[in-house]
Design a protein around this motif. Structure first.
Motif, PDB file in Angstrom:
ATOM      1  N   ILE A 170     -52.694 101.444  55.322  1.00 17.27           N
ATOM      2  CA  ILE A 170     -51.673 100.258  54.687  1.00 17.27           C
ATOM      3  C   ILE A 170     -50.986  99.740  55.722  1.00 17.27           C
ATOM      4  O   ILE A 170     -50.798  98.746  55.480  1.00 17.27           O
ATOM      5  CB  ILE A 170     -50.764 101.164  53.745  1.00 17.27           C
ATOM      6  CG1 ILE A 170     -51.613 101.993  52.652  1.00 17.27           C
ATOM      7  CG2 ILE A 170     -49.719 100.460  53.129  1.00 17.27           C
ATOM      8  CD1 ILE A 170     -50.879 102.875  51.438  1.00 17.27           C
ATOM      9  N   LEU A 171     -50.446 100.354  56.931  1.00 17.19           N
ATOM     10  CA  LEU A 171     -49.756  99.848  57.775  1.00 17.19           C
ATOM     11  C   LEU A 171     -50.538  98.959  58.337  1.00 17.19           C
ATOM     12  O   LEU A 171     -50.227  97.687  58.810  1.00 17.19           O
ATOM     13  CB  LEU A 171     -49.196 100.867  58.724  1.00 17.19           C
ATOM     14  CG  LEU A 171     -48.276 100.189  59.870  1.00 17.19           C
ATOM     15  CD1 LEU A 171     -47.049  99.270  59.286  1.00 17.19           C
ATOM     16  CD2 LEU A 171     -48.050 101.405  60.820  1.00 17.19           C
ATOM     17  N   GLN A 172     -51.918  99.248  58.865  1.00 18.79           N
ATOM     18  CA  GLN A 172     -52.854  97.868  59.340  1.00 18.79           C
ATOM     19  C   GLN A 172     -52.996  96.916  58.525  1.00 18.79           C
ATOM     20  O   GLN A 172     -53.060  95.736  58.917  1.00 18.79           O
ATOM     21  CB  GLN A 172     -53.882  98.973  59.680  1.00 18.79           C
ATOM     22  CG  GLN A 172     -55.161  98.137  60.645  1.00 18.79           C
ATOM     23  CD  GLN A 172     -54.524  97.482  61.956  1.00 18.79           C
ATOM     24  OE1 GLN A 172     -54.104  98.312  62.715  1.00 18.79           O
ATOM     25  NE2 GLN A 172     -54.749  96.212  62.293  1.00 18.79           N
ATOM     26  N   LEU A 173     -53.192  97.392  57.264  1.00 20.38           N
ATOM     27  CA  LEU A 173     -53.266  96.107  56.143  1.00 20.38           C
ATOM     28  C   LEU A 173     -52.143  95.328  56.366  1.00 20.38           C
ATOM     29  O   LEU A 173     -52.467  93.911  56.373  1.00 20.38           O
ATOM     30  CB  LEU A 173     -53.648  96.663  54.953  1.00 20.38           C
ATOM     31  CG  LEU A 173     -53.831  95.483  53.722  1.00 20.38           C
ATOM     32  CD1 LEU A 173     -55.123  94.782  54.139  1.00 20.38           C
ATOM     33  CD2 LEU A 173     -54.330  96.307  52.274  1.00 20.38           C
ATOM     34  N   PHE A 174     -50.929  95.926  56.232  1.00 20.70           N
ATOM     35  CA  PHE A 174     -49.797  95.033  56.262  1.00 20.70           C
ATOM     36  C   PHE A 174     -49.700  94.081  57.520  1.00 20.70           C
ATOM     37  O   PHE A 174     -49.449  92.988  57.377  1.00 20.70           O
ATOM     38  CB  PHE A 174     -48.448  95.897  56.037  1.00 20.70           C
ATOM     39  CG  PHE A 174     -47.288  95.311  56.475  1.00 20.70           C
ATOM     40  CD1 PHE A 174     -46.669  94.500  55.573  1.00 20.70           C
ATOM     41  CD2 PHE A 174     -46.717  95.406  57.992  1.00 20.70           C
ATOM     42  CE1 PHE A 174     -45.518  93.919  55.914  1.00 20.70           C
ATOM     43  CE2 PHE A 174     -45.694  94.667  58.172  1.00 20.70           C
ATOM     44  CZ  PHE A 174     -44.882  94.044  57.019  1.00 20.70           C
TER      45      PHE A 174
END
Length: 203
Positions: free
Chosen positions: A18-22
């Motif tokens: 999720i952090l990488q997608l953000f």
């Protein structure tokens, strides 16, 4: 203990994804639809997603789900170990992330592979592993290679430099892919060998 570890590992994997997608959306240089397609065109992202889903199923029902079938955990472990190994050997020197990008980089390429291997050591049904399972484990990476080749031909985007046909050509790309295939086969064989060896010691 098994469910507790699965919950923790699933949480770490989902957090990293999720952090990488953000970060990908925050730093996008292409339209959002293209950014998302490219995001999910990385073997790292797809495989970490597979790991996250696996641990989520294990957390919800650790003893009775399709992911508990013998060999499933081994295959997933091979995939994520390849992610880590290729990154450490080939890709780490190609960029120098900082801040949150550094955090996600280490989680996706170092922490999750190690946690998955640790879980494999503890819970895979190693005595039932078979050499005949290796060909089926190679279907996923083979389909991935076909996808990035077709998508790259149509869009011009290749997720990794060692498969960038536009820069290195098809001959070098398929040669590099062959070497990566050997890594998949080698790690698969190593896990099966280790599993049989562990089992022998436990008899």
């Amino acid at each position: 203990m098994k469910r507790t570890l699965a919950i923790i590992f699933a949480g770490i994997a989902w957090f990293a994804l999720i952090l990488q997608l953000f970060l990908a959306i925050k730093n996008q240089i292409t339209p959002i639809h293209e950014t998302l397609i490219r995001f999910f065109s990385y073997f790292t992202i797809l495989t970490n997603s597979l790991v996250a889903v696996y641990f989520t199923f294990q957390a919800c029902n650790p003893n009775n789900n399709r992911f508990s079938q013998t060999g499933k955990l081994s295959a997933i472990t091979v995939y994520i170990l390849v992610v880590g190994l290729v990154y450490q050997v080939v890709l780490r020197s190609t960029w120098n992330p900082e801040g949150l990008a550094k955090l996600t980089d280490e989680l996706l390429h170092s922490v999750t592979p190690l946690l998955t291997f640790f879980y494999w050591v503890l819970y895979e049904k190693k005595q039932k592993l078979s050499w005949s399972q290796i060909p089926s484990w190679l279907i996923y990476p083979a389909l991935y290679l076909a996808y990035i080749m077709i998508r790259g031909y149509l869009s011009g985007f290749y997720p990794y430099p060692f498969v960038n046909v536009s820069e290195i050509g098809y001959t070098q790309t398929f040669l590099n892919s062959f070497f990566v295939l050997l890594v998949f086969v080698g790690l698969s064989g190593l896990l099966i060998f280790m599993g049989k060896n562990f089992n022998r010691k436990n008899i």
